[in-house]
Design a protein around this motif. Structure first.
Motif, mmCIF file in Angstrom:
data_model
loop_
_atom_site.group_PDB
_atom_site.id
_atom_site.type_symbol
_atom_site.label_atom_id
_atom_site.label_comp_id
_atom_site.label_asym_id
_atom_site.label_seq_id
_atom_site.Cartn_x
_atom_site.Cartn_y
_atom_site.Cartn_z
ATOM 1 N N PHE A 1 0.883 -1.171 0.000
ATOM 2 C CA PHE A 1 0.000 0.000 0.000
ATOM 3 C C PHE A 1 0.913 1.211 0.000
ATOM 4 C CE2 PHE A 1 -2.929 3.176 1.536
ATOM 5 C CZ PHE A 1 -4.103 2.827 0.896
ATOM 6 N N ALA B 1 -2.731 4.024 14.198
ATOM 7 C CA ALA B 1 -3.917 3.165 14.093
ATOM 8 C C ALA B 1 -4.173 2.776 12.634
ATOM 9 C CB ALA B 1 -5.141 3.885 14.660
ATOM 10 N N TYR B 2 -3.940 3.730 11.733
ATOM 11 C CA TYR B 2 -4.177 3.447 10.315
ATOM 12 C C TYR B 2 -3.199 2.386 9.814
ATOM 13 C CZ TYR B 2 -4.949 4.240 5.318
ATOM 14 O OH TYR B 2 -5.234 4.087 3.986
ATOM 15 N N HIS C 1 -4.195 -0.950 11.141
ATOM 16 C CA HIS C 1 -5.362 -1.427 10.400
ATOM 17 C C HIS C 1 -4.955 -1.991 9.033
ATOM 18 C CE1 HIS C 1 -9.303 -1.387 8.453
ATOM 19 N NE2 HIS C 1 -8.768 -0.668 7.494
ATOM 20 N N LEU C 2 -4.071 -1.251 8.352
ATOM 21 C CA LEU C 2 -3.664 -1.695 7.011
ATOM 22 C C LEU C 2 -2.955 -3.044 7.046
ATOM 23 C CD1 LEU C 2 -2.350 1.513 5.179
ATOM 24 C CD2 LEU C 2 -4.482 0.265 4.748
ATOM 25 N N VAL D 1 -5.585 -5.654 6.887
ATOM 26 C CA VAL D 1 -6.246 -5.674 5.573
ATOM 27 C C VAL D 1 -5.324 -6.300 4.517
ATOM 28 C CG1 VAL D 1 -7.111 -4.212 3.692
ATOM 29 C CG2 VAL D 1 -7.707 -3.686 6.073
ATOM 30 N N ARG E 1 -5.445 -9.746 2.155
ATOM 31 C CA ARG E 1 -5.388 -9.671 0.686
ATOM 32 C C ARG E 1 -4.233 -10.500 0.135
ATOM 33 N NH1 ARG E 1 -7.032 -3.319 -0.687
ATOM 34 N NH2 ARG E 1 -9.120 -3.503 0.207
ATOM 35 N N GLU F 1 -12.078 -0.571 2.711
ATOM 36 C CA GLU F 1 -11.164 -1.119 3.727
ATOM 37 C C GLU F 1 -9.971 -0.213 3.992
ATOM 38 O OE1 GLU F 1 -11.418 -5.871 3.782
ATOM 39 O OE2 GLU F 1 -10.412 -5.073 2.023
ATOM 40 N N THR F 2 -9.518 0.508 2.970
ATOM 41 C CA THR F 2 -8.297 1.306 3.136
ATOM 42 C C THR F 2 -8.528 2.808 3.050
ATOM 43 O OG1 THR F 2 -7.821 1.334 0.763
ATOM 44 C CG2 THR F 2 -6.946 -0.528 2.038
ATOM 45 N N ALA G 1 -5.490 7.845 4.334
ATOM 46 C CA ALA G 1 -5.553 7.899 5.801
ATOM 47 C C ALA G 1 -6.675 8.829 6.270
ATOM 48 C CB ALA G 1 -4.212 8.372 6.358
ATOM 49 N N TRP H 1 -10.077 7.219 5.504
ATOM 50 C CA TRP H 1 -10.295 6.109 6.437
ATOM 51 C C TRP H 1 -10.681 6.648 7.817
ATOM 52 C CZ3 TRP H 1 -7.690 4.495 10.925
ATOM 53 C CH2 TRP H 1 -8.078 3.229 11.405
ATOM 54 N N SER H 2 -9.990 7.707 8.236
ATOM 55 C CA SER H 2 -10.330 8.306 9.533
ATOM 56 C C SER H 2 -11.760 8.827 9.525
ATOM 57 C CB SER H 2 -9.385 9.469 9.865
ATOM 58 O OG SER H 2 -8.094 8.985 10.034
#
Lengths: 263, 787
Positions: A174, A245-246, A249-250, A253, A257, B651-652, B779, B782-783
């Motif tokens: 990503f 946090a992002y 989370h990724l 995910v 995948r 999801e992203t 980001a 997503w937030s």
């Protein structure tokens, strides 16, 4: 940049000697990190020892179970030559930077630099690679040592990388929108004796293995096995491109995948 | 059948031959005998008192010619500001001194403290590192709202505060606006940020100063969109060099986007130092240096409110904006959030009452000034976002709400001081609905859903004001310059023409499109016309290229000059053909006497002008050369409707642009291919602003996005194929070509379409998200989804 001398040895022995003769000398792989650093005057080596003229550090061989890549092999060569023998690795190499970067940057340089957002460390760690240097062989699990830090000693050169070929593998990257390095990258590799999951781009400690995911996937190699598994945001990096946090989370995910794509 | 020459044809751009084959002549290609190089030592602190600068050791370094500091410029004027704003109390804005090199304090990361001139660029840089600075770090002023609080640290100690001005527009409207809000059936409120941008033209800024001791003449080669403006500002206000002793040359320029309009200290330095040292001095910005020394763009924080009656008619609009000026006033900075922003707040709508408040604020950041669109994108973004939000709140179709409130009768005087001459907003919206294939959206949304993605559709309109003018109006508004344009048309004896224009081409294709106009007027081949621009020594005084003004204003000057040429040529033809002037017709390059078969070729007449053997010398002078200055009667008002379809990864948070359609009304179009290219580029920059780009400072005033590693420029694979159309044409009524300008439209019209589309996607997922600030990075989206 500041002025410096350049040597271009034709053998590993000459390179080691050149680096050993001068405390301030530095090895130069493809220069994709070092040259911009020099241009910014953020480093001032007395001498650059170019590794690109060393024939024994070039090229790739595959024996079916292990792919061996010379430390000075550019990403573009890896991308094309392991397409059959290790497609997930070829895809990773083919998506590093742009064509100019891939024609200059090398696997040894990337692993020696160990940028926390680089792709190759994830492949090496997930594959359980062996990092071969002029002096010894280092298991990937013992090699990566935090941001821009490795087990390499001063003057030690990555001459070859041996990657066991998994039964199934996939790398999900990503991208950070500006640099297109990995904001988070996850490499999943399934071997007969278990699954390895390596994560780059995310942790304050650099590339790492996600043990819980590996345990879950070793019993059941499907995205469903990861359901409910999360990574703690603590210890993740945060910057203008993504919070802790992002990134956490990724990881979840992208791991799903990668498994879905590999299975 | 499409034309193959003249107005409306799309010949390939003749300048591209040199641009694409590496044979352009850019400022960095200019190297003068014996030139020295300057390196600027720039502050790495956002706000610091300069206690002392010790250059002794550095001066002794190899190759060093001389080191300059702020003290060397105490007798020299500062960098001037070209626009003065009067605040809502009738007071002039606060205008700080802007020295060529910092004096007393450094006020942003990148502020130049010293300049080292040496034989080589590397030697200059080496010596700069040896300068010993004693700097005392001061608290940095970064956040605009905090900057104007009582007791805030001041960027400029000699000003009363960090408030440059508090502007109310139209101040007299305020009570009526308040009353309309009190009586509104519905009020929609939106707070938003127009993100700070860095233009990043492909060619960084470069300046080469030269001085001729024998003649006393100074020459500056520079990367500028307007060399005459630089000559006037730098000559008259900074260095005190009269214009006849100063020549400014802006050769091929690799993109401007606004950031090369302004007069920069580095230009003044190179010109000053060349004279002081009697030696040419060159500066080439590195990309890293560009990030912290090129003027930035946008950076507004706004609250906008729209009042509607029970029938959803817009009854009033009010907006409060904080506009970042940075540490000093760049050339046109004060005009951007005011006259280029407040005057556009009516948009395409007949809102009867509007009040705009703008607080311009000094901060310890790089100066902020015009960037493609300049003020108009900020106005459009606020307006089109708040309308979209209102439609959602009211449960009405956003297109229908817009159509209901469109201005439909022209000319139309807005409540914010401008008069639109022409437009047809329903026509561009109709065209948009067709080219964007709204009918197929539901099917495309279902297809996205089937692969786990969420599709959103965003629509918006825009209007812009181009061809900034007339001069007497802008003078009343505070401009310290006129905004006419000029052209000299020189016809050679053999019939070819050279047009010396005050406009400047730095990617716009003037060398191709301007000759199309002249070729059409005379009826000759475009290859007979050459465009000369960019050198004050061989072009008439012109104001340069920005604000989509070149064809509308510069092209009009060229038309006027060509009309004079034709008038004179007809007199010559009449003499030779022994007819009356009034009977001479010019068609397809032939002069003929009406009603007869007598005719003369264009080349015969031009030759006669320079070999006047059979010539009316008693009535007219020999030669065929005319100059015209054109000062427009009004702005031009291009408008259009844009649509964006995005696909969102739930999801992203990653957004990809799947479709983008633009229906523009640019009035008449000279070269459709170039116009499409301008629209494509503008949309690319608008999508860049909406999804990718953002200049971010931390609280200490360090620019976190100071390289391409962190500042995301749009790349080809971030952009979709576009459907663009410019067939809706309501020609401008007050310029001879009926053209409106197209350079900024894409950048103005596209950001709200993208954000509207993303909000639509989020809403369709059932998320209660009404706004996400740009750039809509994964980001951030997503937030917003997970708050």
């Amino acid at each position: 940049m500041y002025s410096f001398d350049v040597e271009k040895p034709t053998s590993i022995a000459e390179a080691v000697a050149a680096l050993g003769s001068d405390d301030e000398a530095q090895a130069l792989g493809g220069g994709q990190t070092l040259i911009p650093t020099l241009k910014q005057r953020l480093a001032s080596p007395s001498k650059l020892v170019s590794l690109s003229g060393i024939a024994e550090m070039q090229g790739i061989s595959a024996d079916g179970s292990v792919v061996s890549i010379g430390g000075a092999t550019p990403h573009g060569v890896v991308a094309s030559e392991v397409a059959q023998s290790y497609p997930a690795l070829a895809a990773l190499a083919g998506n590093i930077g742009d064509p100019a970067v891939r024609n200059r940057g090398t696997i040894g340089g990337s692993l020696a630099n160990n940028d926390p957002a680089a792709c190759y460390p994830a492949a090496a760690l997930a594959s359980g690679a062996t990092i071969v240097t002029n002096a010894r062989e280092i298991a990937a699990d013992d090699y990566f040592d935090g941001l821009f830090t490795t087990a390499l000693e001063e003057g030690e050169i990555v001459t070859q990388v041996r990657l066991p070929v998994p039964e199934a593998a996939n790398y999900q990257k990503f991208v950070q929108p500006a640099s297109r390095f990995a904001l988070v990258g996850v490499f999943v590799a399934k071997f007969a004796d278990g699954v390895r999951v390596a994560v780059t781009g995310a942790s304050e400690e650099g590339v790492f293995r996600w043990a819980e995911a590996e345990a879950a996937l070793s019993g059941n190699f499907s995205a469903d096995a990861l359901e409910g598994l999360t990574v703690a945001a603590d210890g993740m990096m945060a910057d203008i491109h993504g919070s802790k946090a992002y990134r956490a989370h990724l990881i979840a995910v992208l791991t799903k995948r990668a498994v879905a794509a590999a299975a | 059948m499409p034309k193959d020459s003249g107005i409306g044809a799309s010949p390939k751009r003749r300048e591209d031959v040199r641009f694409l084959t590496g044979t352009g002549n850019y400022t960095d290609d200019i190297n003068l005998n014996g030139q020295a190089y300057v390196h600027f030592l720039r502050s790495d602190m956002a706000h610091a008192r300069i206690n002392s600068i010790d250059t002794a050791a550095a001066s002794a370094m190899p190759g060093v010619v001389r080191i300059f500091t702020g003290a060397d410029f105490e007798g020299v004027g500062g960098i001037p500001c070209g626009w003065q704003i009067t605040d809502k109390h009738g007071e002039a804005m606060q205008e700080p001194a802007h020295p060529v090199l910092a004096q007393g304090k450094a006020r942003y990361v990148g502020d130049a403290i010293a300049a080292v001139v040496a034989d080589t660029a590397e030697q200059a840089r080496d010596a700069a590192e040896a300068i010993e600075l004693d700097m005392e770090e001061l608290p940095a002023v970064i956040d605009m709202k905090a900057a104007v609080q009582e007791g805030a640290t001041k960027v400029h100690d000699d000003l009363t505060s960090n408030l440059c001005y508090d502007w109310g527009f139209v101040e007299e409207n305020k009570p009526a606006v308040e009353e309309a809000f009190a009586n509104a059936a519905h009020v929609t409120t939106l707070e938003l940020v127009n993100n700070r941008l860095i233009a990043n033209p492909m060619e960084p800024r470069v300046a080469v100063g030269d001085f001729n001791r024998a003649t006393g003449d100074s020459t500056l080669y520079t990367t500028s969109q307007n060399p005459h403006v630089i000559r006037l500002l730098m000559g008259a206000f900074v260095l005190g060099i009269p214009e006849h002793k100063l020549r400014v040359i802006a050769p091929d320029v690799g993109g401007g986007f606004g950031t090369k309009i302004f007069h920069y200290a580095e230009e003044a330095f190179c010109t000053f130092a060349a004279k002081a040292l009697n030696r040419a001095v060159k500066w080439t910005s590195s990309r890293s240096e560009a990030f912290i020394s090129d003027a930035h763009g946008r950076d507004h924080v706004s609250t906008i409110q729209l009042a509607l009656d029970a029938d959803n008619n817009f009854t009033a609009l009010r907006t409060d904006t904080y506009a970042n000026m940075g540490a000093y006033l760049s050339t046109f900075a004060p005009s951007v959030p005011t006259w280029l922003h407040g005057t556009l707040m009516a948009g395409n709508y007949k809102t009867p009452l509007i009040y705009v408040n703008v607080k311009a604020v000094f901060t310890n950041t790089v100066p902020v000034d015009a960037y493609r669109g300049a003020g108009r994108p900020e106005a459009t973004y606020q307006l089109e976002r708040v309308i979209d939000k209102a439609a959602r709140e009211l449960g009405v179709d956003p297109i229908a709400l817009r159509r209901q409130n469109f201005i439909t009768e022209f000319p139309y005087a807005t409540p914010v001081a401008v008069e639109y001459d022409t437009g047809d907003y329903n026509a561009t919206m109709d065209k948009l609905e067709e080219i964007a294939d709204f009918a197929g959206f539901d099917a495309r949304r279902a297809a996205s859903e089937a692969k786990g993605k969420v599709r959103g559709l965003g629509v918006n309109c825009y209007i812009e004001a181009c061809g900034i003018a007339p001069s007497n109006l802008v003078g009343q508004l505070g401009a310290r310059a006129g905004l006419y344009e000029s052209a000299t048309v020189r016809v050679n004896a053999t019939g070819g023409l050279v047009v010396m224009t005050g406009s400047h081409s730095h990617g716009q294709g003037h060398e191709t499109s301007f000759p199309q106009v002249i070729a059409e007027m005379i009826g000759i081949d475009e290859s007979m016309v050459e465009i000369v621009h960019g050198d004050t020594a061989n072009t008439p005084m012109g104001m340069g290229t920005y604000g989509s003004r070149s064809l509308a204003v510069g092209g009009s000057a060229m038309v006027r000059a060509t009309e004079k040429i034709i008038t004179k040529a007809k007199k010559i033809a009449a003499h030779i053909l022994e007819a009356s002037d009034a009977d001479i017709e010019l068609k397809d390059g032939q002069f003929s006497v009406a009603g007869t078969d007598k005719s003369l070729a264009w080349g015969d007449v031009t030759l006669a002008a320079y070999v006047p053997h059979n010539y009316p010398l008693e009535d007219i002078e020999p030669g065929l050369e005319e100059t015209a200055f054109y000062d427009p009667a009004n702005f031009t008002y291009p408008s259009g409707a844009y649509a964006c379809e995005v696909e969102l990864d739930p999801e992203t948070g990653k957004v990809s642009i799947e479709r983008f359609a633009a229906a523009d009304d640019f009035g008449n179009v000279v070269n459709p291919m170039i116009v499409e290219g301008q629209v494509h580029g503008g949309i690319g920059q608008g999508i860049g602003q909406a999804l990718l780009e953002g200049a971010v400072y931390n609280e200490d005033g360090q620019l976190l996005s100071a390289s391409y590693m962190d500042y995301a420029m749009p790349r080809a694979d971030d952009l979709p194929f576009y459907q663009v159309d410019h067939s809706c044409q309501t020609p401008c009524t007050h310029n001879p070509l009926g053209v409106k300008g197209c350079g900024e439209a894409g950048a103005i019209g596209s950001p709200p379409a993208v954000v509207n589309a993303v909000v639509d996607a989020l809403q369709s997922m059932g998320k209660d998200v009404t706004h996400v600030d740009m750039p809509l990075s994964p980001a951030r989206v997503w937030s917003a989804m997970n708050e």
